[in-house]
Each structure stands twice: as C-alpha cells, then as structure tokens.
Design a protein around this motif. Structure first.
Motif, mmCIF file in Angstrom:
data_model
loop_
_atom_site.group_PDB
_atom_site.id
_atom_site.type_symbol
_atom_site.label_atom_id
_atom_site.label_comp_id
_atom_site.label_asym_id
_atom_site.label_seq_id
_atom_site.Cartn_x
_atom_site.Cartn_y
_atom_site.Cartn_z
ATOM 1 N N ILE A 120 -6.068 -2.029 5.560
ATOM 2 C CA ILE A 120 -4.652 -2.266 5.851
ATOM 3 C C ILE A 120 -4.501 -3.023 7.164
ATOM 4 C CG2 ILE A 120 -2.451 -1.139 6.374
ATOM 5 C CD1 ILE A 120 -3.311 1.071 4.360
ATOM 6 N N LYS A 121 -5.259 -2.625 8.188
ATOM 7 C CA LYS A 121 -5.197 -3.324 9.475
ATOM 8 C C LYS A 121 -5.654 -4.776 9.343
ATOM 9 C CE LYS A 121 -5.812 0.640 12.546
ATOM 10 N NZ LYS A 121 -6.725 1.266 13.518
ATOM 11 N N TYR B 299 0.853 -1.187 0.000
ATOM 12 C CA TYR B 299 0.000 0.000 0.000
ATOM 13 C C TYR B 299 0.888 1.236 0.000
ATOM 14 C CZ TYR B 299 -3.812 -3.090 1.435
ATOM 15 O OH TYR B 299 -4.750 -4.092 1.496
ATOM 16 N N SER B 300 0.376 2.310 -0.572
ATOM 17 C CA SER B 300 1.095 3.583 -0.514
ATOM 18 C C SER B 300 0.881 4.209 0.861
ATOM 19 C CB SER B 300 0.582 4.536 -1.597
ATOM 20 O OG SER B 300 -0.736 4.938 -1.294
ATOM 21 N N SER B 301 1.759 5.112 1.225
ATOM 22 C CA SER B 301 1.599 5.785 2.517
ATOM 23 C C SER B 301 0.310 6.604 2.544
ATOM 24 C CB SER B 301 2.814 6.657 2.837
ATOM 25 O OG SER B 301 3.019 7.620 1.810
ATOM 26 N N LEU C 223 -2.769 4.930 4.021
ATOM 27 C CA LEU C 223 -2.910 4.844 5.474
ATOM 28 C C LEU C 223 -4.040 5.750 5.974
ATOM 29 C CD1 LEU C 223 0.847 4.776 6.557
ATOM 30 C CD2 LEU C 223 -0.784 2.878 6.636
ATOM 31 N N LYS C 224 -4.313 6.827 5.265
ATOM 32 C CA LYS C 224 -5.396 7.735 5.657
ATOM 33 C C LYS C 224 -6.753 7.229 5.188
ATOM 34 C CE LYS C 224 -2.764 12.031 5.619
ATOM 35 N NZ LYS C 224 -2.626 13.355 4.992
ATOM 36 N N THR C 225 -6.809 6.702 3.996
ATOM 37 C CA THR C 225 -8.107 6.394 3.377
ATOM 38 C C THR C 225 -8.518 4.926 3.493
ATOM 39 O OG1 THR C 225 -7.037 6.048 1.230
ATOM 40 C CG2 THR C 225 -7.864 8.272 1.718
#
Length: 96
Positions: A17-18, A5-7, A10-12
């Motif tokens: 991701i978790k 994933y791109s950094s 992490l926001k969207t």
C-alpha cells in the motif's frame, strides 16, 4: 487504474500500500464502501497542483464564453470566413 484496498489490508499489506501510495492516490474501503484516501506528500502536492491548474483553466474558459455571449447579445459578430479574416487583420493592424 485506481488503487483500492480494504481497511483490513492496512495490517497485512502495508508495504504494498505504501509503495502504491508513492505513485498515486490509494483508496481505502470499509465494508465495501469508500472511506479514506492515502498518498505520499509528493502525490498530494501533484494532485493539488493539477486541481489548481484545472480550476484556473475552467475559469478562463468560463470568462471567454461569457465574453462571447455578451458579444453576440451586443451584435459584435461577423458572418463568414472572409469577414472574420478581415476583422482579424484589422485588429492585428490596430495593435501594430
């Protein structure tokens, strides 16, 4: 397949991701380059265990190969199947 994933994700896409990090190591990129890894404690412990087991296996193989090379240099060898089987039987009898 590795989870990447791109950094910015992490926001969207935090939940996604978790969830993936609960199953495997997740790679986080910045500007298209590898930057971070993220995983759960359980995945981390499993990765460490696997690394320890691999290192131990590789050390055992290294020692076996080293011992084999030393035997060849010292002339501790046999030639042919019959000679090998006889040597195995001899060593087994010595242990009994």
């Amino acid at each position: 397949m590795a989870a990447i994933y791109s950094s910015a994700a992490l926001k969207t896409r935090q939940r996604e991701i978790k969830d993936e990090a609960m199953k495997q190591v997740v790679h986080i990129t910045e500007n298209g380059n590898a930057a971070f890894v993220f995983c759960s404690e359980e995945v981390f412990e499993n990765e460490l265990r696997r690394a320890r087991e691999t290192a131990a296996y590789e050390e055992r193989m290294r020692a076996v190969l080293e011992r084999g090379r030393a035997d060849v240099i010292a002339g501790n060898t046999v030639e042919g199947t019959d000679a090998a089987l006889a040597e195995i039987a001899r060593r087994a009898a010595c242990r009994a």
